[in-house]
Write a protein that holds these residues in place. Structure first.
Motif, PDB file in Angstrom:
ATOM      1  N   ALA A 191       0.795  -1.385  -0.220  1.00  0.00           N
ATOM      2  CA  ALA A 191      -0.090  -0.257  -0.181  1.00  0.00           C
ATOM      3  C   ALA A 191       0.426   1.321   0.514  1.00  0.00           C
ATOM      4  CB  ALA A 191      -1.361   0.047   1.502  1.00  0.00           C
ATOM      5  N   SER A 192       0.624   2.366  -0.760  1.00  0.00           N
ATOM      6  CA  SER A 192       1.237   3.611  -0.709  1.00  0.00           C
ATOM      7  C   SER A 192      -0.353   4.140  -0.253  1.00  0.00           C
ATOM      8  CB  SER A 192       1.989   4.153  -1.579  1.00  0.00           C
ATOM      9  OG  SER A 192       1.544   3.454  -2.724  1.00  0.00           O
ATOM     10  N   GLY A 193       0.181   5.844  -0.311  1.00  0.00           N
ATOM     11  CA  GLY A 193      -0.617   7.059  -0.480  1.00  0.00           C
ATOM     12  C   GLY A 193      -1.385   7.418   0.538  1.00  0.00           C
ATOM     13  N   ILE A 194      -1.385   6.275   1.218  1.00  0.00           N
ATOM     14  CA  ILE A 194      -1.908   5.935   2.579  1.00  0.00           C
ATOM     15  C   ILE A 194      -0.981   6.781   4.256  1.00  0.00           C
ATOM     16  CG2 ILE A 194      -4.124   4.837   2.017  1.00  0.00           C
ATOM     17  CD1 ILE A 194      -3.484   2.644   3.477  1.00  0.00           C
ATOM     18  N   ILE A 195      -1.869   6.847   4.712  1.00  0.00           N
ATOM     19  CA  ILE A 195      -0.919   6.561   6.270  1.00  0.00           C
ATOM     20  C   ILE A 195      -1.199   5.142   7.004  1.00  0.00           C
ATOM     21  CG2 ILE A 195      -0.632   7.944   8.924  1.00  0.00           C
ATOM     22  CD1 ILE A 195      -1.684  10.533   7.526  1.00  0.00           C
ATOM     23  N   PHE A 196      -0.294   4.505   6.260  1.00  0.00           N
ATOM     24  CA  PHE A 196      -0.676   2.766   6.347  1.00  0.00           C
ATOM     25  C   PHE A 196      -0.383   2.621   8.106  1.00  0.00           C
ATOM     26  CE2 PHE A 196      -0.855  -1.254   4.987  1.00  0.00           C
ATOM     27  CZ  PHE A 196      -0.595  -2.431   6.287  1.00  0.00           C
ATOM     28  N   ARG A 197       0.025   2.988   8.750  1.00  0.00           N
ATOM     29  CA  ARG A 197       0.122   2.149  10.148  1.00  0.00           C
ATOM     30  C   ARG A 197      -1.097   3.782  10.789  1.00  0.00           C
ATOM     31  NH1 ARG A 197       2.578   7.131  10.372  1.00  0.00           N
ATOM     32  NH2 ARG A 197       2.589   8.702  12.374  1.00  0.00           N
ATOM     33  N   MET A 198      -1.857   4.055  10.388  1.00  0.00           N
ATOM     34  CA  MET A 198      -3.301   4.147  11.267  1.00  0.00           C
ATOM     35  C   MET A 198      -4.602   3.811  10.909  1.00  0.00           C
ATOM     36  SD  MET A 198      -2.048   8.503  11.708  1.00  0.00           S
ATOM     37  CE  MET A 198      -3.696   8.167  12.601  1.00  0.00           C
ATOM     38  N   ALA A 199      -3.810   2.747   9.720  1.00  0.00           N
ATOM     39  CA  ALA A 199      -5.398   2.303   8.864  1.00  0.00           C
ATOM     40  C   ALA A 199      -6.143   1.184   8.883  1.00  0.00           C
ATOM     41  CB  ALA A 199      -4.565   2.969   6.825  1.00  0.00           C
ATOM     42  N   ALA A 200      -6.994   1.018   8.659  1.00  0.00           N
ATOM     43  CA  ALA A 200      -7.469  -0.046   9.452  1.00  0.00           C
ATOM     44  C   ALA A 200      -7.340  -1.042   7.502  1.00  0.00           C
ATOM     45  CB  ALA A 200      -9.161  -0.916   9.842  1.00  0.00           C
ATOM     46  N   MET A 201      -6.957  -2.128   7.800  1.00  0.00           N
ATOM     47  CA  MET A 201      -7.002  -2.758   6.270  1.00  0.00           C
ATOM     48  C   MET A 201      -7.898  -3.666   6.461  1.00  0.00           C
ATOM     49  SD  MET A 201      -4.853  -0.976   4.793  1.00  0.00           S
ATOM     50  CE  MET A 201      -4.791  -1.638   3.425  1.00  0.00           C
ATOM     51  N   GLY A 202      -8.144  -4.806   5.145  1.00  0.00           N
ATOM     52  CA  GLY A 202      -8.954  -5.939   4.997  1.00  0.00           C
ATOM     53  C   GLY A 202      -8.745  -6.220   3.169  1.00  0.00           C
ATOM     54  N   TRP A 203      -8.785  -7.797   4.064  1.00  0.00           N
ATOM     55  CA  TRP A 203      -8.454  -8.228   1.996  1.00  0.00           C
ATOM     56  C   TRP A 203     -10.264  -8.881   2.087  1.00  0.00           C
ATOM     57  CZ3 TRP A 203      -5.203  -9.200  -0.630  1.00  0.00           C
ATOM     58  CH2 TRP A 203      -3.849  -9.219  -0.421  1.00  0.00           C
ATOM     59  N   TYR A 204     -10.881  -8.615   1.322  1.00  0.00           N
ATOM     60  CA  TYR A 204     -11.798  -8.730   0.192  1.00  0.00           C
ATOM     61  C   TYR A 204     -12.090  -9.331  -0.969  1.00  0.00           C
ATOM     62  CZ  TYR A 204     -13.101  -4.162   2.201  1.00  0.00           C
ATOM     63  OH  TYR A 204     -13.211  -2.722   2.750  1.00  0.00           O
ATOM     64  N   ARG A 205     -12.645 -10.173  -1.070  1.00  0.00           N
ATOM     65  CA  ARG A 205     -12.612 -11.229  -2.542  1.00  0.00           C
ATOM     66  C   ARG A 205     -13.881 -10.978  -3.240  1.00  0.00           C
ATOM     67  NH1 ARG A 205     -13.061 -17.207   0.720  1.00  0.00           N
ATOM     68  NH2 ARG A 205     -14.940 -16.857   1.214  1.00  0.00           N
ATOM     69  N   GLN A 206     -14.009 -11.380  -4.670  1.00  0.00           N
ATOM     70  CA  GLN A 206     -15.035 -11.188  -5.607  1.00  0.00           C
ATOM     71  C   GLN A 206     -14.984 -12.329  -6.456  1.00  0.00           C
ATOM     72  OE1 GLN A 206     -16.135  -7.579  -7.835  1.00  0.00           O
ATOM     73  NE2 GLN A 206     -17.814  -8.218  -7.691  1.00  0.00           N
ATOM     74  N   ALA A 207     -16.411 -13.711  -5.923  1.00  0.00           N
ATOM     75  CA  ALA A 207     -16.685 -14.577  -7.272  1.00  0.00           C
ATOM     76  C   ALA A 207     -17.281 -14.399  -8.419  1.00  0.00           C
ATOM     77  CB  ALA A 207     -16.676 -16.011  -6.179  1.00  0.00           C
ATOM     78  N   PRO A 208     -16.779 -15.540  -9.857  1.00  0.00           N
ATOM     79  CA  PRO A 208     -17.931 -15.037 -10.244  1.00  0.00           C
ATOM     80  C   PRO A 208     -19.621 -14.789  -9.854  1.00  0.00           C
ATOM     81  CG  PRO A 208     -15.453 -16.563 -10.814  1.00  0.00           C
ATOM     82  CD  PRO A 208     -16.078 -16.189  -9.455  1.00  0.00           C
ATOM     83  N   GLY A 209     -20.205 -13.478 -10.786  1.00  0.00           N
ATOM     84  CA  GLY A 209     -21.828 -13.874 -10.523  1.00  0.00           C
ATOM     85  C   GLY A 209     -21.764 -13.191  -8.583  1.00  0.00           C
ATOM     86  N   LYS A 210     -20.877 -12.980  -8.002  1.00  0.00           N
ATOM     87  CA  LYS A 210     -21.008 -12.452  -6.880  1.00  0.00           C
ATOM     88  C   LYS A 210     -20.452 -11.005  -6.540  1.00  0.00           C
ATOM     89  CE  LYS A 210     -21.048 -17.096  -5.222  1.00  0.00           C
ATOM     90  NZ  LYS A 210     -21.116 -18.252  -3.686  1.00  0.00           N
ATOM     91  N   GLN A 211     -21.245 -10.816  -5.228  1.00  0.00           N
ATOM     92  CA  GLN A 211     -21.178 -10.103  -4.888  1.00  0.00           C
ATOM     93  C   GLN A 211     -19.329  -9.704  -4.220  1.00  0.00           C
ATOM     94  OE1 GLN A 211     -23.580  -7.625  -2.379  1.00  0.00           O
ATOM     95  NE2 GLN A 211     -24.232  -6.740  -4.181  1.00  0.00           N
TER      96      GLN A 211
END
Length: 114
Positions: A24-44
């Motif tokens: 990641a860049s362009g954010i104050i990383f140490r202060m940011a909550a971060m997440g992993w997301y996923r998107q399967a075919p045909g799903k949100q």
């Protein structure tokens, strides 16, 4: 400008493991909550794991006990260790803030064969 670059995806058999990384860049990383997301075919797109700036983690029920999110503030990276992978884990995986920024990276494809 926010930039998020995901890597580490691939093709794996059911029961296997993968480790995803996000720079990641362009954010104050140490202060940011971060997440992993996923998107399967045909799903949100769904949030599967997140980590607060203080290191507290949370997981969606379907990945609890199998996935582990971690962060390295010095390197401004966030990781997702995925074990005991299942075919239903097949998706494009993205990292982002939690809540998500407007910008999304290209993601990394994870394909789990049965």
């Amino acid at each position: 400008q926010v930039q998020l670059v995901e890597s580490g995806g691939g093709l794996v058999q059911a029961g296997g493991s993968l480790r995803l990384s996000c720079a990641a860049s362009g954010i104050i990383f140490r202060m940011a909550a971060m997440g992993w997301y996923r998107q399967a075919p045909g799903k949100q797109r769904e949030l599967v794991a997140d980590i607060t700036s203080g290191g507290r983690t949370k997981y969606v029920d379907s990945v609890k006990g199998r996935f582990t999110i971690s962060r390295d503030n010095a390197k401004e990276t966030v990781h997702l260790q995925m074990n005991s992978l299942k075919p239903e884990d097949t998706a494009v995986y993205y990292c982002n803030g939690d809540p998500a920024y407007d910008y999304w990276g290209q993601g990394t494809q994870v394909t789990v064969s049965s």
